[in-house]
Scaffold this active site. Structure first.
Site, PDB file in Angstrom:
ATOM      1  N   VAL A  81       0.776  -6.509  14.760  1.00 41.33           N
ATOM      2  CA  VAL A  81       1.521  -7.769  14.805  1.00 41.33           C
ATOM      3  C   VAL A  81       2.974  -7.468  15.147  1.00 41.33           C
ATOM      4  O   VAL A  81       3.586  -6.567  14.572  1.00 41.33           O
ATOM      5  CB  VAL A  81       1.426  -8.501  13.449  1.00 41.33           C
ATOM      6  CG1 VAL A  81       2.272  -9.774  13.470  1.00 41.33           C
ATOM      7  CG2 VAL A  81      -0.028  -8.830  13.127  1.00 41.33           C
ATOM      8  N   GLU A 170       1.494   8.884 -10.317  1.00 40.02           N
ATOM      9  CA  GLU A 170       0.135   9.209  -9.854  1.00 40.02           C
ATOM     10  C   GLU A 170       0.163  10.367  -8.851  1.00 40.02           C
ATOM     11  O   GLU A 170      -0.699  11.239  -8.854  1.00 40.02           O
ATOM     12  CB  GLU A 170      -0.529   7.972  -9.236  1.00 40.02           C
ATOM     13  CG  GLU A 170      -0.886   6.916 -10.287  1.00 40.02           C
ATOM     14  CD  GLU A 170      -2.030   6.012  -9.853  1.00 40.02           C
ATOM     15  OE1 GLU A 170      -2.032   5.602  -8.679  1.00 40.02           O
ATOM     16  OE2 GLU A 170      -2.911   5.725 -10.682  1.00 40.02           O
ATOM     17  N   ASP A 301       1.029  -7.722  -1.256  1.00 40.15           N
ATOM     18  CA  ASP A 301       2.364  -7.211  -1.548  1.00 40.15           C
ATOM     19  C   ASP A 301       3.483  -8.070  -0.970  1.00 40.15           C
ATOM     20  O   ASP A 301       4.637  -7.927  -1.378  1.00 40.15           O
ATOM     21  CB  ASP A 301       2.504  -5.781  -1.009  1.00 40.15           C
ATOM     22  CG  ASP A 301       1.529  -4.830  -1.686  1.00 40.15           C
ATOM     23  OD1 ASP A 301       1.117  -5.124  -2.825  1.00 40.15           O
ATOM     24  OD2 ASP A 301       1.181  -3.803  -1.075  1.00 40.15           O
ATOM     25  N   GLN A 319      -5.808  -5.181  -7.695  1.00 42.10           N
ATOM     26  CA  GLN A 319      -6.585  -6.106  -8.521  1.00 42.10           C
ATOM     27  C   GLN A 319      -6.144  -7.560  -8.280  1.00 42.10           C
ATOM     28  O   GLN A 319      -6.973  -8.433  -7.989  1.00 42.10           O
ATOM     29  CB  GLN A 319      -6.294  -5.730  -9.979  1.00 42.10           C
ATOM     30  CG  GLN A 319      -7.166  -6.329 -11.022  1.00 42.10           C
ATOM     31  CD  GLN A 319      -6.685  -5.855 -12.418  1.00 42.10           C
ATOM     32  OE1 GLN A 319      -6.198  -6.654 -13.197  1.00 42.10           O
ATOM     33  NE2 GLN A 319      -6.802  -4.573 -12.691  1.00 42.10           N
TER      34      GLN A 319
END
Lengths: 404, 404
Positions: A81, A170, A301, A319
C-alpha cells in the site's frame, strides 16, 4: 444493485481475522472482498523474538495466506500500500489502484525511535519477519567473524537490547537460550558474550505484577543477561550505544549488535489519511470505525482502544486484534444489511510473557503462573492464534508442541 | 637411553596421516609422540567449498582429533604454533614450548593475494573452516539485508569469485545449487542474483582435459554463473572489484561478497625457519625431509614435490598429503631404528572436481568421467580420506552417502 466492495489492508492478526470471519459468515454474492498484503504470507508477529534470536526459523513463523482464505469469496492481491485516499475512497498500491465501499485498515505497527539519534541507522528492529531474519543473520555473522578474525574484537559478541517491555524481555529470553548454542556452533567461549538490556523507564515490564517481574529478571540474570534500568539510550553509533547513567554521567557500550525493542507506533500511512491519530494510531469508535468515517474500520496495532476501567489504552496484542476482526466482520455484514453495528468488547484471557523455550511468566484467567506451566500456557496462546485463523490443520502444520 | 621425541605440527591430512600411521606401527615405549594443532578438530579442507556456500554445515566438515588418535601412544596439545626454532630444536606455541628430536611440519596452506591491493581487507578467503563459515554467514547476511531494506541495493546479491582453479570451480558448483535455496529462504527473486567468476589466466581449471573443462563451464553457465576469463582483478574495495578487461580498459563490478580463491601458499611460519623455501613451500628431499635438516620432515601443502615426468610440482591434494604421511611415519621409525629412509612415490589415482551436489568432472584411473558418475567418484574420494585417517566408524559418522 451493485455489490459493495470491502477492501482489507494487511494480513496481520486483525486483518486476517476480519477476512476469516467475513468468509465464514457471508455468501459469495453479497460483497466483493479483497485482501491486500505486501507478502503472500501471514507471519506471527508475536513470535518474531524467536525468529530474531534464531530459535525458530523464519519459515516456522509464517504461513501462506492462500492456506487460510477461501478463494471463491476473497480475492487476494500481493501489493504494498502506498497511499489511502479517504475522500476518493480508493487505495493506491505498487500493484494497482483499488476502490472500496468499506475499508478495513490493519497495517500493523512500526518501530518508534523517539528521535534518538543514530537508532534508525545503527540499530536493528524486530519490526517484521524480514527484519527478524536480518537480526538473526547479523548476530551469526558477528559470531562467525569473531571466530575467524586474528585480532579479536570482543565487542562483536556484545548484544544490546534497547527496551525492557514485552518484546525486549521475550527477545532476551530467547537470547538466553540461543547464546550457548551460538557459542557451540561458532567456537566462541561463552564468557566473551555480553547481552545487556538497557531501559529508560525505572522498571521492567510495566503493567506486570511486581512478583512476576522479579521472577523474570532473576531468571534472565541467571542466564547471564545484564540489566541497565532507568538509563536511557541517548545515541547509537556504528560502534554501539551511549547511555545516560546520571545527570551528567554517560556510559558508552561498544556492541556489534544493537536491537531496538523499546517502542511501537502505528503505520505511517495513517498519518497521511487525514484521520485523526496519535503516532499513527486512531482512537476508534466503539464499533471499531474511525471517528467521522463511517466506511473505515481500523483493527490491530493502528487502533487505539481505551480501557475505561483504568483509563489507559489496551495493549496492542494479537489476542485483542483477532477479537476486533470478529467484531469488524460482523459490523461490515450489519452495515451491508442496513443493521446496527455492535460495540467491540475485549475479552482479556490473560497475558503471558515468554522467557525462552521452557520458561515464562503471566496472568491467565486471573491467576499468576511462572516457569514450565506458564511456558505451556504461552504455547497454547500461540496455537490458539493459529486455530482461530487457520483451523486445526494450521495448528498441526505450524503449532508449538515441544512442551513439558 | 632416552626415548626420542617426535613432534607433529598440524592435524591436516599430512600431519594426521603421519600420526595415524605412527601409532599403528610403533610400540608405546619407542618414542614420545606429540601432535600440536590449533583446534581440537581436524577439518576436511577439501570440503570447505561446501561449508563456504552453505551446502554443508561446519560441523559436517570436521571431526574431533580425539576420535582418531590413540591416547596411550600420542599426546595431543591444542595450541597455536608461534615459532619454529630449527637450530634450538624447539617449537614455541601459545600453550608452551616443545622440544623435539624429530619434527614433522604439516601446517597447511594460506591464501595468496599476490599483492593485489584491497584483497586482504575486502575479500573473503576459503582458508579454513572458520573462514568458510564466515563466508556462508556473510552471504546469508547480505541476502537477509537485501530482503529487509527499503531501498534495495542489488549489488548485495552479487558474488564475485576470484579464481577459476580447483577451489574456485568447486565453490561455484556449490553456489549454483545454493543460490536457489537462498532465494527461497530469503524471499529474493533469483534474477537479482549474480555470481561471477573472474580469472586472470586465459583458461579455466588449468591442467584439466579441455573436454572436461568445457563440460564444467557449460554446466556452471547453465546454473546462471558468469565467467570473465583472462581478466585479472587489479583491486578490491569495500564496494567490489576492479577488473582489467584490456590494455587500458577496466570494469568495476559492484559486489556485496568477494571470495578470493585464486592462490595458495605454504604457512608463513616456514619463512622464518631458515629452511629454504618458495612462498613458504619447501622443495623436500626424496624421503620428505627438508634439505639440510635430517630431523625435519615436511608434509602436505608446505611441501613442494616435483613430478619429474612433467617437471612441474604435484598439486597440493589431500590424496598426496595422506600418502606422504604414510611414508613419513615409516621413515621416522626407520630413523629411530637406525635404518635407511625410503623414497616417497606418489600414487595418483585421479582427480575429481565437484560441480555441486550431483555433478562433477574428473579423471579416475586414467578415465574421464562426468556428471552423476563423477560425483559418485568424488564422494568415494571424500569417504576414502575419512577411512584412511579414522577407519570405518568415521566414514559412518561423517561420510557422504546421499548419492545416485
Amino acid at each position: 444493485m451493485k455489490r459493495p466492495t470491502i477492501l482489507v489492508l494487511g494480513a496481520g492478526y486483525g486483518g486476517l481475522a476480519t477476512i476469516v470471519n467475513l468468509q465464514k459468515n457471508i455468501g459469495p454474492d453479497v460483497a466483493d472482498i479483497t485482501l491486500i498484503n505486501q507478502n503472500d504470507y501471514h507471519y506471527e508477529s508475536t513470535w518474531l523474538h524467536e525468529a530474531s534470536a534464531g530459535t525458530l526459523r523464519p519459515d516456522q513463523v509464517r504461513y501462506d495466506i492462500a492456506d487460510v482464505i477461501k478463494s471463491d469469496k476473497v480475492k487476494f492481491v500481493k501489493a504494498s500500500v502506498e497511499g489511502i485516499d479517504i475522500p476518493g475512497k480508493q487505495v493506491t498500491t505498487d500493484n494497482g489502484v483499488f476502490s472500496y465501499d468499506y475499508l478495513v485498515i490493519g497495517l500493523g505497527f512500526e518501530g518508534e525511535t523517539f528521535g534518538i539519534p543514530g537508532l534508525d541507522k545503527y540499530a536493528l528492529s524486530i519490526a517484521n519477519v524480514k527484519a527478524a531474519r536480518q537480526i538473526r543473520e547479523h548476530i551469526e555473522y558477528q559470531f562467525a567473524t569473531w571466530s575467524m578474525e586474528e585480532v579479536k574484537d570482543d565487542s562483536r559478541l556484545t548484544i544490546v537490547v534497547g527496551g525492557a517491555g514485552f518484546t525486549g524481555i521475550e527477545f532476551l529470553g530467547e537470547l538466553g537460550n540461543r547464546v550457548p548454542e551460538l557459542c557451540k556452533e561458532f567456537d566462541v567461549p561463552q564468557e566473551k558474550v555480553r547481552v545487556i538490556c538497557v531501559e529508560a523507564a525505572p522498571m521492567v515490564l510495566p503493567g506486570f505484577d511486581p512478583e512476576l517481574v522479579e521472577y523474570a529478571v532473576g531468571h534472565l540474570q541467571a542466564k547471564g543477561i545484564e540489566f541497565s534500568i532507568g538509563t536511557p539510550v541517548v545515541e547509537a553509533t556504528p560502534e554501539g550505544v551511549k547511555i545516560k547513567k546520571g545527570e551528567e554521567e554517560f556510559d558508552f557500550v561498544k556492541a556489534g549488535t544493537v536491537v531496538w525493542a523499546a517502542g511501537v507506533r502505528g503505520n505511517r500511512l495513517i498519518e497521511q489519511t487525514g484521520i485523526e491519530n496519535m503516532r499513527a494510531r486512531v482512537k476508534v469508535e466503539k464499533d471499531m470505525r474511525a471517528p467521522g468515517h463511517d466506511d473505515v474500520f481500523i483493527v490491530g496495532d493502528c487502533a487505539l482502544l481505551i480501557n475505561e476501567e483504568v483509563n489507559r489504552p489496551y495493549p496492542p496484542t494479537a489476542q485483542i486484534a483477532m477479537q476486533q476482526g470478529v467484531t469488524v466482520a460482523k459490523n461490515l455484514i450489519a452495515l451491508i444489511n442496513g443493521q446496527e453495528t455492535e460495540t467491540f468488547v475485549p475479552d482479556l484471557k490473560g497475558s503471558v510473557c515468554s522467557l525462552g523455550e521452557d520458561d515464562a511468566i503471566g496472568v491467565v484467567f486471573g491467576k499468576k503462573v511462572t516457569g514450565a506451566k506458564a511456558s505451556f500456557m504461552k504455547k497454547m496462546v500461540d496455537n490458539r492464534a493459529l486455530y482461530m485463523l487457520g483451523g486445526p490443520s494450521l495448528v498441526v502444520k505450524k503449532g508449538k508442541f515441544n512442551v513439558l
